[in-house]
Design a protein around this motif. Structure first.
Motif, mmCIF file in Angstrom:
data_model
loop_
_atom_site.group_PDB
_atom_site.id
_atom_site.type_symbol
_atom_site.label_atom_id
_atom_site.label_comp_id
_atom_site.label_asym_id
_atom_site.label_seq_id
_atom_site.Cartn_x
_atom_site.Cartn_y
_atom_site.Cartn_z
ATOM 1 N N ALA A 397 -33.641 29.326 -53.336
ATOM 2 C CA ALA A 397 -33.662 28.385 -52.217
ATOM 3 C C ALA A 397 -34.626 27.234 -52.458
ATOM 4 O O ALA A 397 -34.865 26.432 -51.564
ATOM 5 C CB ALA A 397 -34.050 29.120 -50.933
ATOM 6 N N GLY A 398 -35.185 27.143 -53.666
ATOM 7 C CA GLY A 398 -36.111 26.062 -53.959
ATOM 8 C C GLY A 398 -37.512 26.321 -53.441
ATOM 9 O O GLY A 398 -38.274 25.385 -53.206
ATOM 10 N N ILE A 399 -37.869 27.590 -53.261
ATOM 11 C CA ILE A 399 -39.205 27.962 -52.788
ATOM 12 C C ILE A 399 -39.874 28.805 -53.864
ATOM 13 O O ILE A 399 -39.393 29.888 -54.192
ATOM 14 C CB ILE A 399 -39.139 28.763 -51.477
ATOM 15 C CG1 ILE A 399 -38.363 27.982 -50.414
ATOM 16 C CG2 ILE A 399 -40.532 29.104 -50.974
ATOM 17 C CD1 ILE A 399 -38.045 28.799 -49.184
ATOM 18 N N LEU A 400 -40.948 28.302 -54.424
ATOM 19 C CA LEU A 400 -41.657 29.019 -55.478
ATOM 20 C C LEU A 400 -42.842 29.751 -54.861
ATOM 21 O O LEU A 400 -43.809 29.137 -54.419
ATOM 22 C CB LEU A 400 -42.126 28.038 -56.549
ATOM 23 C CG LEU A 400 -42.894 28.642 -57.723
ATOM 24 C CD1 LEU A 400 -42.034 29.682 -58.430
ATOM 25 C CD2 LEU A 400 -43.311 27.560 -58.680
ATOM 26 N N VAL A 401 -42.753 31.083 -54.791
ATOM 27 C CA VAL A 401 -43.805 31.914 -54.198
ATOM 28 C C VAL A 401 -44.639 32.490 -55.329
ATOM 29 O O VAL A 401 -44.101 33.102 -56.255
ATOM 30 C CB VAL A 401 -43.201 33.040 -53.332
ATOM 31 C CG1 VAL A 401 -44.297 33.800 -52.610
ATOM 32 C CG2 VAL A 401 -42.203 32.470 -52.329
ATOM 33 N N LYS A 402 -45.953 32.303 -55.265
ATOM 34 C CA LYS A 402 -46.818 32.660 -56.381
ATOM 35 C C LYS A 402 -47.269 34.113 -56.374
ATOM 36 O O LYS A 402 -48.056 34.504 -57.222
ATOM 37 C CB LYS A 402 -48.052 31.746 -56.376
ATOM 38 C CG LYS A 402 -47.720 30.273 -56.446
ATOM 39 C CD LYS A 402 -47.070 29.890 -57.755
ATOM 40 C CE LYS A 402 -48.039 29.905 -58.900
ATOM 41 N NZ LYS A 402 -49.053 28.852 -58.815
ATOM 42 N N PRO A 627 -59.436 21.778 -50.479
ATOM 43 C CA PRO A 627 -60.308 22.714 -49.743
ATOM 44 C C PRO A 627 -59.586 23.420 -48.604
ATOM 45 O O PRO A 627 -59.727 24.627 -48.425
ATOM 46 C CB PRO A 627 -61.430 21.797 -49.225
ATOM 47 C CG PRO A 627 -61.437 20.636 -50.147
ATOM 48 C CD PRO A 627 -59.998 20.413 -50.508
ATOM 49 N N ALA A 628 -58.805 22.662 -47.828
ATOM 50 C CA ALA A 628 -58.087 23.272 -46.702
ATOM 51 C C ALA A 628 -57.007 24.217 -47.194
ATOM 52 O O ALA A 628 -56.794 25.291 -46.620
ATOM 53 C CB ALA A 628 -57.480 22.178 -45.817
ATOM 54 N N LEU A 629 -56.289 23.844 -48.268
ATOM 55 C CA LEU A 629 -55.253 24.715 -48.824
ATOM 56 C C LEU A 629 -55.852 26.024 -49.312
ATOM 57 O O LEU A 629 -55.267 27.090 -49.146
ATOM 58 C CB LEU A 629 -54.532 24.011 -49.977
ATOM 59 C CG LEU A 629 -53.506 22.941 -49.590
ATOM 60 C CD1 LEU A 629 -53.132 22.122 -50.806
ATOM 61 C CD2 LEU A 629 -52.270 23.580 -48.991
ATOM 62 N N ALA A 630 -57.029 25.936 -49.942
ATOM 63 C CA ALA A 630 -57.662 27.139 -50.471
ATOM 64 C C ALA A 630 -58.153 28.057 -49.356
ATOM 65 O O ALA A 630 -58.116 29.280 -49.496
ATOM 66 C CB ALA A 630 -58.822 26.753 -51.382
ATOM 67 N N ARG A 631 -58.605 27.475 -48.260
ATOM 68 C CA ARG A 631 -59.160 28.290 -47.176
ATOM 69 C C ARG A 631 -58.071 28.929 -46.319
ATOM 70 O O ARG A 631 -58.270 29.999 -45.749
ATOM 71 C CB ARG A 631 -60.062 27.426 -46.288
ATOM 72 C CG ARG A 631 -60.704 28.206 -45.145
ATOM 73 C CD ARG A 631 -61.623 29.294 -45.689
ATOM 74 N NE ARG A 631 -62.175 30.122 -44.637
ATOM 75 C CZ ARG A 631 -61.602 31.218 -44.153
ATOM 76 N NH1 ARG A 631 -60.416 31.611 -44.634
ATOM 77 N NH2 ARG A 631 -62.189 31.929 -43.220
ATOM 78 N N ALA A 632 -56.922 28.289 -46.219
ATOM 79 C CA ALA A 632 -55.842 28.832 -45.397
ATOM 80 C C ALA A 632 -55.372 30.172 -45.957
ATOM 81 O O ALA A 632 -55.531 30.461 -47.146
ATOM 82 C CB ALA A 632 -54.681 27.840 -45.345
ATOM 83 N N GLU A 648 -49.707 24.690 -59.844
ATOM 84 C CA GLU A 648 -50.735 25.580 -60.367
ATOM 85 C C GLU A 648 -51.615 26.154 -59.267
ATOM 86 O O GLU A 648 -52.097 27.271 -59.387
ATOM 87 C CB GLU A 648 -51.606 24.819 -61.384
ATOM 88 C CG GLU A 648 -50.857 24.384 -62.635
ATOM 89 C CD GLU A 648 -50.330 25.558 -63.435
ATOM 90 O OE1 GLU A 648 -50.960 26.634 -63.403
ATOM 91 O OE2 GLU A 648 -49.283 25.413 -64.077
ATOM 92 N N THR A 649 -51.865 25.388 -58.207
ATOM 93 C CA THR A 649 -52.864 25.813 -57.234
ATOM 94 C C THR A 649 -52.299 26.357 -55.934
ATOM 95 O O THR A 649 -52.986 27.105 -55.245
ATOM 96 C CB THR A 649 -53.799 24.637 -56.881
ATOM 97 O OG1 THR A 649 -53.030 23.593 -56.266
ATOM 98 C CG2 THR A 649 -54.466 24.084 -58.132
ATOM 99 N N ALA A 650 -51.080 25.985 -55.573
ATOM 100 C CA ALA A 650 -50.541 26.404 -54.274
ATOM 101 C C ALA A 650 -50.109 27.866 -54.309
ATOM 102 O O ALA A 650 -49.771 28.410 -55.360
ATOM 103 C CB ALA A 650 -49.359 25.522 -53.883
ATOM 104 N N ASP A 651 -50.132 28.492 -53.140
ATOM 105 C CA ASP A 651 -49.588 29.841 -53.002
ATOM 106 C C ASP A 651 -48.062 29.790 -52.953
ATOM 107 O O ASP A 651 -47.385 30.676 -53.463
ATOM 108 C CB ASP A 651 -50.119 30.500 -51.727
ATOM 109 C CG ASP A 651 -51.633 30.563 -51.713
ATOM 110 O OD1 ASP A 651 -52.221 30.797 -52.781
ATOM 111 O OD2 ASP A 651 -52.230 30.360 -50.640
ATOM 112 N N VAL A 652 -47.555 28.757 -52.299
ATOM 113 C CA VAL A 652 -46.110 28.558 -52.174
ATOM 114 C C VAL A 652 -45.822 27.076 -52.414
ATOM 115 O O VAL A 652 -46.532 26.218 -51.875
ATOM 116 C CB VAL A 652 -45.594 28.960 -50.768
ATOM 117 C CG1 VAL A 652 -44.090 28.737 -50.657
ATOM 118 C CG2 VAL A 652 -45.944 30.417 -50.470
#
Length: 769
Positions: A397-402, A627-632, A648-652
């Protein structure tokens, strides 16, 4: 197959990572091990290879069944011998391939023959047909046909102090033979082998979902040679800036940009978008895409190992290797459950005759039934199959889940915070309208103002200036030539035209020339409330025209926000832009709260406050909002196609920049969670029922096998349901309608880089204008 899912492997796996970083300078020995598919085999192999001289790191790809041994001058033959000692056969892996399909062939005729013999043995035992030794002979013949591999693996597992299904089955069948239950022992092994084969094929579907990613990009490409001819060469050998030809119907092997041709590409393997995309020269193309139009040429921008598709595959492989919270809990549960039931079975065999006056053989038989039930295979195997199925469905579906943990925990989200530029909006400003300050000018004079503004805008690289230049070009307005151009960072651009000083910039630049008159300030405030950035054109102290520029809201953003609200998600937007502009965008999108004029640290503080209230996700570009992405609890990156940092850095990562994919992710997470809970209830419920039947004497060995293997097949089939559909997947028709010919995806992908490069004219990102 089933031997991989039980025993005390959870402890070992929990304490060791599935993959270790390869030491620099170490050699890599890659081996395919057909029997290695779950953490128990990993635990056995780690123990077998522990202390091997020269071995420095082990990397396990359990889905691909590939073990990579990083070593320094180790005896590779000794490594193979140690692996073989565990009962698993290592096979050399072609270094040019990431994975290979299974090569083993199943001997179904043996299984069919053994089933017939075991059935005859069972019937002869029931009706006392023939001599007393006939059931024993038939049972041993059936066991010889299909049961020896199970026995062998079982005793190897016992030697390594692992209580997996093969170990438990071997003990149970051996005990049945020793107490004279010949026919039932044979039937148990035949049923076990049959169910194992069926389960192997079911699990193969989950593996194929990952393996198919490896075949999306071809292994060769047609590359132009120095003599001008095109020749097919391995994709792994193609260097950057090579010219590649793609014919109709072919898949692209590499990433690059179009040099010649106007192809129509199916990019669904990368973005999940089902409709083809028109491309033009200069447009970005991605490995794995399918050419559905004419032949074209493109110039490579990445090597094969670093394409967008390669990074997606790597991320999915890493995700399926990670362990979700439910899986970690189940592994800990299984590590206690199996030894506990084994101990109970031994106690039943020893104490049941004394306590209830039954015969010793009856007590031992009940203990053997408990042994078969003791293996929590259905419980352990259900989680990885469900998670891998969910990860694969998300990738389609075009969603890359890490990681499986993010997929499983997504259902808990109660708040989603959005960055504005490039997330809710397109990340590329465009001119909305313009007005001449003097309303009495005729059309020729107004045309000249547009041409002058276009001439100044063309001399600046700022995105706002580019928006003015594009608008003029689209209307066929020829820009006027200006001279002595001077950039004023953070303010605008100044030049000379026909001997007069002219300028194009923001209010600060107008103030320098004394042109910021009160009526003009009022008009600027009015436009700002509508979320528009104002650019002024002037000559010396005289303002001449006003241009309104805005970053348009994505048409799909409102649809996504409405769908999130229906699912009980609170939404807010966090931006560094002026509060009035942020409020305007939030109002058009239907977002609950708007926060503007925020620095990165202030965004972080708001996210921390939301996290304290409940599970929170952050949607941004993965760079400015780091910073906000990492804390969420879960960080979502938009525009991953154009940003290495996002992948490289996102969870999704939402691969096509469509915020509606957030809804798809939430629905898929909730479906995954529901399937996990269903599987746990099914597995534990069946175990509980047959334990009661075993204690009351109503369960037989073959019934226990049916219950155990049947539960495993049920939970595997239930988990694989996630592969067949993607819940809540956003429709693609509207998204396709928004695509403006060639380059739409690359425009999205490059949005992050464009925003990083802003500053030539006004000296700030668009959010701060």
């Amino acid at each position: 197959m089933r031997d991989s899912c039980c025993g005390d492997s959870a402890k070992t796996h929990a304490s060791r990572p599935a993959s270790e970083a390869p030491p620099p300078g170490a050699r890599a020995l890659r081996l395919r091990i057909e029997a290695m598919d779950c953490p128990t085999e990993e635990a056995l192999l780690r123990r077998a290879l522990a202390g091997t001289p020269g071995v420095e790191a082990l990397n396990f790809d359990l889905i691909g069944r590939v073990l990579t041994v990083h070593h320094r001058d180790a005896d590779e033959e000794q490594i193979r011998r140690r692996i073989a000692a565990t009962g698993m056969t290592p096979e050399p892996l072609d270094p040019a391939r990431r994975s290979e399909a299974p090569s083993t062939r199943e001997n179904w005729w043996k299984l069919g023959g053994a089933a017939v013999i075991a059935l005859v043995a069972e019937v002869s035992d029931w009706i006392a047909l023939g001599t007393p030794w006939l059931p024993a002979v038939l049972a041993l013949a059936a066991i010889a046909l299909v049961g020896l591999p199970t026995w062998k693996k079982g005793f190897i597992a016992l030697r390594h102090r692992t209580l997996n299904i093969n170990a438990l089955m071997s003990v149970a069948v051996t005990g049945a033979l020793l107490i004279g239950q010949w026919a039932e022992a044979a039937m148990v092994l035949v049923l076990f082998t049959l169910a194992e084969r069926i389960e192997a094929r079911s699990l193969g579907r989950a593996r194929d979902a990952i393996r198919k990613l490896l075949t999306l990009a071809p292994e060769s490409a047609s590359v132009r040679q120095p003599d001008g001819r095109f020749r097919s060469v391995p994709a792994s050998s193609v260097v950057i800036d090579s010219l590649v030809r793609v014919r109709p119907g072919e898949r692209l092997a590499l990433d690059g940009s179009i040099v010649e041709g106007h192809p129509i590409l199916d990019e669904s393997p990368i973005t999940g978008e089902s409709l083809p995309v028109d491309k033009a020269p200069g447009g970005t193309v991605y490995a794995g895409s399918i050419n559905q139009g004419r032949e074209f040429l493109f110039r490579t921008s990445r090597v094969a190992a670093d394409t967008t598709l390669a990074r997606i595959i790597h991320a999915v492989e890493q995700a399926q290797a990670s362990r979700a919270p439910t899986q970690r809990f189940i592994d800990r549960f299984a590590a206690i459950y199996t030894p506990a039931v084994f101990t109970i079975a031994v106690l039943v065999g020893l104490a049941w005759p004394w306590l209830f006056g039954v015969g010793w053989l009856e007590g031992i038989y009940r203990a053997l039934v408990l042994l078969v039930i003791a293996c929590p295979c259905a419980l352990v195997i259900s989680t990885p199959v469900t998670i891998v199925s969910g990860l694969s469905a998300a990738a389609r579906a075009g969603i890359l889940v890490k990681g499986g943990s993010f997929l499983e925990q997504g259902h808990r989200l109660r708040t989603l915070a959005f960055d504005k530029t490039g997330t809710l909006t397109r990340g590329e400003p465009s001119q909305c309208h313009w007005d001449a300050i003097d309303d009495t000018l005729d059309s020729a004079a107004r045309q000249r103002l547009r041409a002058l503004a276009a001439g100044l805008a063309a001399r600046s690289g700022h995105p706002v200036s580019a928006a003015l230049a594009r608008a003029a070009e689209a209307e066929g307005i020829d820009s006027l030539a200006v001279a002595a151009v001077e950039e004023r960072p953070g303010r605008g651009v100044i030049a000379t035209w026909e001997g007069r000083r002219v300028w194009l910039g923001n209010l600060r630049l107008a103030e320098e020339f004394g042109a910021a008159i009160p009526p003009l300030r009022a008009r600027l405030a009015e436009h700002r409330k509508r979320g528009e950035t104002l650019v002024l054109l002037g000559e010396e102290e005289h303002p001449l025209a006003l241009f309104a520029v805005a970053d348009p809201l994505r048409e799909e953003s409102r649809e996504a926000i409405e769908a999130l609200h229906r699912r009980g998600i609170r939404t807010l937007v966090l931006s560094g832009d002026h509060p009035d502009s942020v409020a305007a965008v939030a109002g058009r999108a239907g977002i609950d709260e708007a926060h503007g004029a925020l620095l990165p640290g202030e965004k972080l503080a708001i996210i921390e406050a939301c996290v304290a209230e409940g599970p929170t996700g952050m949607v941004g570009d993965g760079i400015n909002d780091a910073p906000a992405l990492a804390r969420a609890d879960i960080g979502f990156a938009m525009g991953a196609l154009g940003s290495d940092a996002a992948i490289e850095t996102a969870d999704v990562a939402l691969m096509d920049d469509d915020p509606r994919r957030l809804v798809t992710f939430l629905d898929l997470s909730r479906a995954t969670r529901a399937v996990l809970m269903q599987n746990i209830a099914l597995a534990l419920g069946l175990k509980a029922v047959f334990m009661v039947l075993a204690f009351t004497g109503h369960a037989t060995l073959w019934m226990a096998v049916f219950a155990d293997m049947g539960a495993s097949l049920i939970v595997v089939a239930n988990g694989l349901r996630l592969l067949r559909s993607v819940p809540g997947r956003a429709g693609s028709a509207q998204h396709a309608a928004n695509q403006e010919g060639a380059g739409q995806l690359e425009d999205h992908g490059g949005g992050h880089h464009r925003r990083e490069q802003q500053g030539a004219m006004l000296g700030k990102p668009l959010d701060h204008q």
